[in-house]
Design a protein around this motif. Structure first.
Motif, PDB file in Angstrom:
ATOM      1  N   LYS A  47      30.972  30.082 -50.132  1.00 15.50           N
ATOM      2  CA  LYS A  47      30.538  30.008 -51.524  1.00 15.50           C
ATOM      3  C   LYS A  47      31.739  30.224 -52.431  1.00 15.50           C
ATOM      4  CE  LYS A  47      27.671  32.238 -55.047  1.00 15.50           C
ATOM      5  NZ  LYS A  47      26.622  33.233 -55.348  1.00 15.50           N
ATOM      6  N   GLU A  48      31.837  29.382 -53.451  1.00 14.46           N
ATOM      7  CA  GLU A  48      32.828  29.603 -54.502  1.00 14.46           C
ATOM      8  C   GLU A  48      32.339  30.763 -55.365  1.00 14.46           C
ATOM      9  OE1 GLU A  48      34.866  26.477 -56.681  1.00 14.46           O
ATOM     10  OE2 GLU A  48      33.739  25.010 -55.499  1.00 14.46           O
ATOM     11  N   THR A  49      33.201  31.760 -55.538  1.00 12.52           N
ATOM     12  CA  THR A  49      32.764  32.955 -56.255  1.00 12.52           C
ATOM     13  C   THR A  49      33.005  32.871 -57.763  1.00 12.52           C
ATOM     14  OG1 THR A  49      34.902  33.981 -55.739  1.00 12.52           O
ATOM     15  CG2 THR A  49      33.047  34.448 -54.255  1.00 12.52           C
ATOM     16  N   ALA A  50      33.825  31.934 -58.207  1.00 11.88           N
ATOM     17  CA  ALA A  50      34.044  31.745 -59.652  1.00 11.88           C
ATOM     18  C   ALA A  50      34.248  30.259 -59.926  1.00 11.88           C
ATOM     19  CB  ALA A  50      35.252  32.559 -60.121  1.00 11.88           C
ATOM     20  N   PRO A  51      33.201  29.449 -59.725  1.00 11.13           N
ATOM     21  CA  PRO A  51      33.363  28.001 -59.854  1.00 11.13           C
ATOM     22  C   PRO A  51      33.617  27.576 -61.298  1.00 11.13           C
ATOM     23  CG  PRO A  51      31.052  28.555 -59.623  1.00 11.13           C
ATOM     24  CD  PRO A  51      31.809  29.829 -59.414  1.00 11.13           C
ATOM     25  N   GLY A  52      34.439  26.558 -61.453  1.00  9.48           N
ATOM     26  CA  GLY A  52      34.706  26.027 -62.783  1.00  9.48           C
ATOM     27  C   GLY A  52      33.720  24.929 -63.128  1.00  9.48           C
ATOM     28  N   GLU A  53      33.856  24.401 -64.339  1.00  8.11           N
ATOM     29  CA  GLU A  53      32.960  23.318 -64.779  1.00  8.11           C
ATOM     30  C   GLU A  53      33.088  22.125 -63.846  1.00  8.11           C
ATOM     31  OE1 GLU A  53      33.705  22.403 -68.847  1.00  8.11           O
ATOM     32  OE2 GLU A  53      33.076  24.364 -69.560  1.00  8.11           O
ATOM     33  N   PRO A  54      31.994  21.427 -63.613  1.00  6.83           N
ATOM     34  CA  PRO A  54      30.652  21.590 -64.203  1.00  6.83           C
ATOM     35  C   PRO A  54      29.730  22.467 -63.366  1.00  6.83           C
ATOM     36  CG  PRO A  54      30.700  19.556 -62.965  1.00  6.83           C
ATOM     37  CD  PRO A  54      32.064  20.188 -62.790  1.00  6.83           C
ATOM     38  N   LEU A  55      30.276  23.342 -62.515  1.00  5.62           N
ATOM     39  CA  LEU A  55      29.469  24.065 -61.544  1.00  5.62           C
ATOM     40  C   LEU A  55      29.059  25.446 -62.036  1.00  5.62           C
ATOM     41  CD1 LEU A  55      31.622  23.235 -58.406  1.00  5.62           C
ATOM     42  CD2 LEU A  55      29.331  22.341 -58.864  1.00  5.62           C
ATOM     43  N   GLN A  56      27.801  25.789 -61.802  1.00  2.76           N
ATOM     44  CA  GLN A  56      27.333  27.156 -61.954  1.00  2.76           C
ATOM     45  C   GLN A  56      27.452  27.878 -60.615  1.00  2.76           C
ATOM     46  OE1 GLN A  56      25.884  28.539 -64.945  1.00  2.76           O
ATOM     47  NE2 GLN A  56      26.133  30.461 -63.870  1.00  2.76           N
ATOM     48  N   ALA A  57      27.164  27.166 -59.534  1.00  4.64           N
ATOM     49  CA  ALA A  57      27.285  27.717 -58.183  1.00  4.64           C
ATOM     50  C   ALA A  57      27.519  26.566 -57.212  1.00  4.64           C
ATOM     51  CB  ALA A  57      26.022  28.492 -57.795  1.00  4.64           C
ATOM     52  N   HIS A  58      28.214  26.877 -56.110  1.00  5.70           N
ATOM     53  CA  HIS A  58      28.506  25.840 -55.112  1.00  5.70           C
ATOM     54  C   HIS A  58      28.653  26.495 -53.744  1.00  5.70           C
ATOM     55  CE1 HIS A  58      31.702  23.071 -53.137  1.00  5.70           C
ATOM     56  NE2 HIS A  58      30.483  22.634 -52.858  1.00  5.70           N
ATOM     57  N   THR A  59      27.869  26.026 -52.782  1.00  6.29           N
ATOM     58  CA  THR A  59      27.952  26.510 -51.409  1.00  6.29           C
ATOM     59  C   THR A  59      28.191  25.341 -50.459  1.00  6.29           C
ATOM     60  OG1 THR A  59      25.580  26.312 -50.937  1.00  6.29           O
ATOM     61  CG2 THR A  59      26.330  28.368 -51.943  1.00  6.29           C
ATOM     62  N   THR A  60      28.808  25.639 -49.326  1.00  4.37           N
ATOM     63  CA  THR A  60      29.092  24.632 -48.309  1.00  4.37           C
ATOM     64  C   THR A  60      28.786  25.216 -46.939  1.00  4.37           C
ATOM     65  OG1 THR A  60      30.933  23.800 -49.665  1.00  4.37           O
ATOM     66  CG2 THR A  60      30.830  23.046 -47.381  1.00  4.37           C
ATOM     67  N   GLU A  61      28.251  24.400 -46.061  1.00  3.50           N
ATOM     68  CA  GLU A  61      28.081  24.800 -44.665  1.00  3.50           C
ATOM     69  C   GLU A  61      28.688  23.735 -43.765  1.00  3.50           C
ATOM     70  OE1 GLU A  61      24.702  25.874 -41.267  1.00  3.50           O
ATOM     71  OE2 GLU A  61      24.256  26.159 -43.401  1.00  3.50           O
ATOM     72  N   TRP A  62      29.642  24.178 -42.933  1.00  4.41           N
ATOM     73  CA  TRP A  62      30.227  23.332 -41.901  1.00  4.41           C
ATOM     74  C   TRP A  62      29.542  23.681 -40.587  1.00  4.41           C
ATOM     75  CZ3 TRP A  62      33.988  19.964 -43.640  1.00  4.41           C
ATOM     76  CH2 TRP A  62      34.627  20.269 -44.847  1.00  4.41           C
ATOM     77  N   SER A  63      29.070  22.692 -39.868  1.00  8.49           N
ATOM     78  CA  SER A  63      28.403  22.971 -38.594  1.00  8.49           C
ATOM     79  C   SER A  63      28.750  21.901 -37.571  1.00  8.49           C
ATOM     80  CB  SER A  63      26.886  23.066 -38.779  1.00  8.49           C
ATOM     81  OG  SER A  63      26.373  21.919 -39.415  1.00  8.49           O
ATOM     82  N   VAL A  64      28.868  22.336 -36.333  1.00  7.90           N
ATOM     83  CA  VAL A  64      29.190  21.447 -35.215  1.00  7.90           C
ATOM     84  C   VAL A  64      28.006  21.480 -34.255  1.00  7.90           C
ATOM     85  CG1 VAL A  64      30.874  20.854 -33.445  1.00  7.90           C
ATOM     86  CG2 VAL A  64      31.616  22.104 -35.490  1.00  7.90           C
ATOM     87  N   LEU A  65      27.366  20.312 -34.061  1.00  7.25           N
ATOM     88  CA  LEU A  65      26.166  20.224 -33.233  1.00  7.25           C
ATOM     89  C   LEU A  65      26.498  19.502 -31.933  1.00  7.25           C
ATOM     90  CD1 LEU A  65      23.701  19.073 -36.046  1.00  7.25           C
ATOM     91  CD2 LEU A  65      24.321  21.408 -35.399  1.00  7.25           C
ATOM     92  N   PRO A  66      26.591  20.227 -30.810  1.00  5.11           N
ATOM     93  CA  PRO A  66      26.932  19.594 -29.537  1.00  5.11           C
ATOM     94  C   PRO A  66      25.837  18.646 -29.062  1.00  5.11           C
ATOM     95  CG  PRO A  66      27.285  21.980 -29.457  1.00  5.11           C
ATOM     96  CD  PRO A  66      26.507  21.686 -30.697  1.00  5.11           C
ATOM     97  N   GLY A  67      26.250  17.502 -28.504  1.00  7.51           N
ATOM     98  CA  GLY A  67      25.330  16.545 -27.903  1.00  7.51           C
ATOM     99  C   GLY A  67      25.671  16.335 -26.440  1.00  7.51           C
ATOM    100  N   GLU A  68      25.032  15.357 -25.798  1.00  8.42           N
ATOM    101  CA  GLU A  68      25.282  15.113 -24.385  1.00  8.42           C
ATOM    102  C   GLU A  68      26.673  14.527 -24.137  1.00  8.42           C
ATOM    103  OE1 GLU A  68      22.231  12.782 -22.628  1.00  8.42           O
ATOM    104  OE2 GLU A  68      20.621  14.201 -23.099  1.00  8.42           O
ATOM    105  N   ARG A  69      27.112  13.597 -25.006  1.00 14.88           N
ATOM    106  CA  ARG A  69      28.400  12.939 -24.789  1.00 14.88           C
ATOM    107  C   ARG A  69      29.398  13.176 -25.909  1.00 14.88           C
ATOM    108  NH1 ARG A  69      26.658   6.923 -22.470  1.00 14.88           N
ATOM    109  NH2 ARG A  69      25.438   7.679 -20.665  1.00 14.88           N
TER     110      ARG A  69
END
Length: 311
Positions: free
Chosen positions: A236-258
């Motif tokens: 999460k950005e703790t002090a985002p600038g314009e035009p944002l009031q708040a901004h979160t990101t999630e990075w995820s790695v989902l393993p598959g068969e191949r």
């Protein structure tokens, strides 16, 4: 109890929004990082509609604290009781309740009651905790009021999107690239600088300077919470600038068969006082962070697949 004292605090405010709207904002912990300034991430562990158990990461007193909470929700009474499951520091117990009272069809009163049991003989620790609770709680109530009073326009200010890539390589290598943000300058074109401080293992405070295309340099302060066993990073950005009031990101790695699928999921809350208009702001945020995420995802893909070919 001998040797202990109870500190009670109440924070209340009148809100120009229906009581059901206000209650809904409090009940949905998963969106707290967008609506509460101190909230970094909420990891819901159990929820059956009434009983709620979750882990939170929040900025309190200048540092990131992690706490485990239990709640009981009473939607009919618009009341939520909560307590800290594993108290820490000078407070053997911490709990309280949220209540929302309808004062008119489109007006309500929001109240947050806190009860802290503190150990006697640790006056400095107690004062520090009470002050941090006062500061955080007052900010939470004020921000919830501001958010709730935009309830009829909120959908237009919320933005959610994701980018993804498939990788023929191990999840561990992809995750290592995403976690190693300190190494991104010189490897990720738009990242000019990344200063990383790790207050405790898995919690990164990051200050970055980025530039996309011929745009201006953008400085951001971000807290990242890393889950290596799940191949996830939330930030999460703790002090985002314009035009944002708040901004979160999630990075995820989902393993598959191949192969594995790598996701970058963004959620944003836009400011309402936008000189360029909401539509233009939405497009700007989507293009900026979507483009940057695509770059990082493809470099993580290249990193993992190149290592496999070398091996």
């Amino acid at each position: 109890m001998a040797g202990e004292g109870v500190h009670r605090r109440t924070y209340s405010v009148d809100v120009a929004a229906p009581a059901g709207v206000v209650y809904g904002l409090i009940a949905d912990t998963t969106r707290w990082p967008l609506f509460l300034p101190s909230s970094i991430h909420v990891e819901r562990l159990d929820f059956d509609g009434v009983q709620d158990r979750f882990q939170t990461w929040a900025e309190v007193g200048g540092s990131v604290k992690s706490c485990l909470f239990r709640r009981t929700l009473d939607a009919a009474a618009r009341r939520i009781d909560f307590c800290q499951e594993v108290p820490a520091g000078p407070a053997p117990s911490l709990g309280g309740r949220w209540t929302v009272e309808a004062t008119a069809p489109d007006r309500s009163r929001l109240a947050l009651d806190h009860e802290l049991t503190v150990t006697d003989g640790r006056s400095e620790d107690t004062a520090r905790m009470v002050h941090a609770t006062d500061t955080t709680s007052a900010a939470e109530v004020a921000q919830l009021k501001t958010t709730a009073e935009r309830w009829d326009r909120l959908d237009g200010l919320l933005l959610s999107f994701e980018e993804s890539v498939r990788v023929k390589g191990p999840a561990e290598l992809v995750y290592d690239f995403l976690c190693g943000i300190a190494d991104w300058p010189g490897r990720v074109p738009h990242v000019l600088r990344a200063d990383v401080a790790e207050e405790r293992p898995g919690v990164q405070s990051v200050r970055t300077e980025t530039r996309s295309g011929g745009g201006p340099v953008r400085t951001a302060q971000t807290v990242r919470v890393c889950f290596p066993h799940a191949f996830r990073i939330v930030s999460k950005e703790t002090a985002p600038g314009e035009p944002l009031q708040a901004h979160t990101t999630e990075w995820s790695v989902l393993p598959g068969e191949r192969d594995v699928t790598v996701l970058a999921q963004h959620q944003a809350l836009l400011r309402e006082d936008l000189g360029t208009g909401t539509a233009a702001a939405r497009a700007h945020v989507r293009d900026l962070f979507g483009g940057q995420s695509n770059t990082v995802l493809n470099l993580a893909k290249q990193h993992a697949e190149t290592a496999i070919r070398i091996l």
